[in-house]
Design an enzyme around this catalytic site. Sequence first.
Site, PDB file in Angstrom:
ATOM      1  N   LYS A 237      38.066  45.617  49.648  1.00 42.10           N
ATOM      2  CA  LYS A 237      39.320  46.045  50.071  1.00 42.10           C
ATOM      3  C   LYS A 237      39.546  46.936  48.562  1.00 42.10           C
ATOM      4  CE  LYS A 237      44.164  44.044  50.508  1.00 42.10           C
ATOM      5  NZ  LYS A 237      45.224  43.035  50.429  1.00 42.10           N
TER       6      LYS A 237
ATOM      7  N   HIS B   7      10.767  48.944  86.480  1.00 48.05           N
ATOM      8  CA  HIS B   7      12.202  49.196  86.719  1.00 48.05           C
ATOM      9  C   HIS B   7      13.063  47.728  86.352  1.00 48.05           C
ATOM     10  CE1 HIS B   7      11.003  53.440  86.000  1.00 48.05           C
ATOM     11  NE2 HIS B   7      10.161  53.504  87.653  1.00 48.05           N
TER      12      HIS B   7
END
Length: 505
Positions: free
Chosen positions: A136, A271
């Site tokens: 922070k 595929h």
Amino acid sequence: MSKKRALISVSDKSGLVDFAKFLEANNYELISTGGTFKHLKEAGLNPIQIDEVTDFPEMLDGRVKTLHPKVHGGLLAVRSNEEHMNTVKEHEIGLIDMVVVNLYPFFAHANTDISLEDKVEFIDIGGPSMLRSGAKNFQSVAVITNVEDYALVQKEIEESGETSLETRKKLAGKVFNLTSAYDAAIAQMLLDEDYPQYLNASYQKVSDLRYGENPHQTAAYYTSTTENGAMKDFEILGGKELSFNNLRDMDLCWKVVNEFKDEMACCAVKHSTPCGVAIGTTAVETYKKTFECDPVSIFGGIIGMNFKVDLATAEELSKTFLEIVMAPDFDEDALEFLKKKKNLRIIKIKNPVTDQQTWVKIDGGMLVQDNDNQFSDDIKTVTVFKPTTEQEKALLFAQRVVKYVKSNAIVVSNGFQALGIGGGQVNRIWATEHAVERAKLKFDGDLVLASDAFFPFRDVVDFCAKEGIKAIIQPGGSMRDEDSIEAANEHGIPMMFSGMRHFLH
């Protein structure tokens, strides 16, 4: 020059001594805790123990040692805020300029067989608190969570005497990225809800991929920190690196062969679609049957087998170009033979299939559902004509395969091979025509047909009759089921209803 201070508390101590020596040599005072303090001391460094800073002993088996104002005040004080600086001076709180913390190894223990009580002990509290406080206040504090970042921080200090704001901001982002995944893993363990209020994900990057589905797309490969799974801890025994499409196809392929728990099964995928599935009694027979399903499409495909690969099977596999061969194990001579094809990826699967949910990203949201892991246990014959025992077995085989074919999905089978697979069509008759045509090109015996969803019209049954299909299984559930049942009775085709749809979109 006044000393800076670095607070160090790590479970992963790799590279730590060299980095700590660098910090000491660059005017950093080291503060440390527990095992880290001992490790640094033994290496000849001069750290200060945390209780000398807090003037308070570690307690509760080490659960409380850094949760103290003299730690968090030193991390959170805004250096440009006069009131903050007066406060820390008043309370004799020393500023802390760097935090080096990696967390208790909760990820490594979250999915093991140890008790919940033991797992809870791997939940880090002080570590995330220090990291978040330092992150922070990244304007002034550098926060390091990953040993790989030691080199970056060291380079910047060597060049300019301190870390840059840009680097501190990036390191702060890494903190919240880590702690969010860490908390997500803990939440999943404790909450035990399929659909909680907030959707937490905890995945760790394994590697960047060369590209995504297409070369212009970027991609990366992540694995779960909370779950095992076939696609998590597999071993690459040979061949080049895996691609985005490889991994997707591997996942589907392995799930197909794992449907067959009591038989030797093989699946070929191309595929993201099965192009051949077969069961057999020997390894080489099972692969040959799979190859025969579609000798054209299997070229450049992926093969998954739920059995150990022997030399005879390896020799058959080598007769066509394949991208990947997957199995739970390989005979030594089979592995050496396959390795002669330097680009063939040889994959040893170690974990069972464990997926319980499917997540589908949509723009601005996520769809979550439990996986389609069931088959109906209430299958009924709905026609006058009953399937033979062999036909029923063939129907159930085809039904197991059709679940993995894109909707609209049809599988035509002789009972041990998926000879015709029709999927991804926008109507069911087209899928049926394609599947039946493909199957009849390769087999002139009795064939059965499975559908992933009901027939809205009788056209599928009429077409099956014309093409000589001997039996049908479908879920049923259409308002016009009677039309299909009547057509099947007219043509003398046994038809079964499973009562369970298996869409795959």
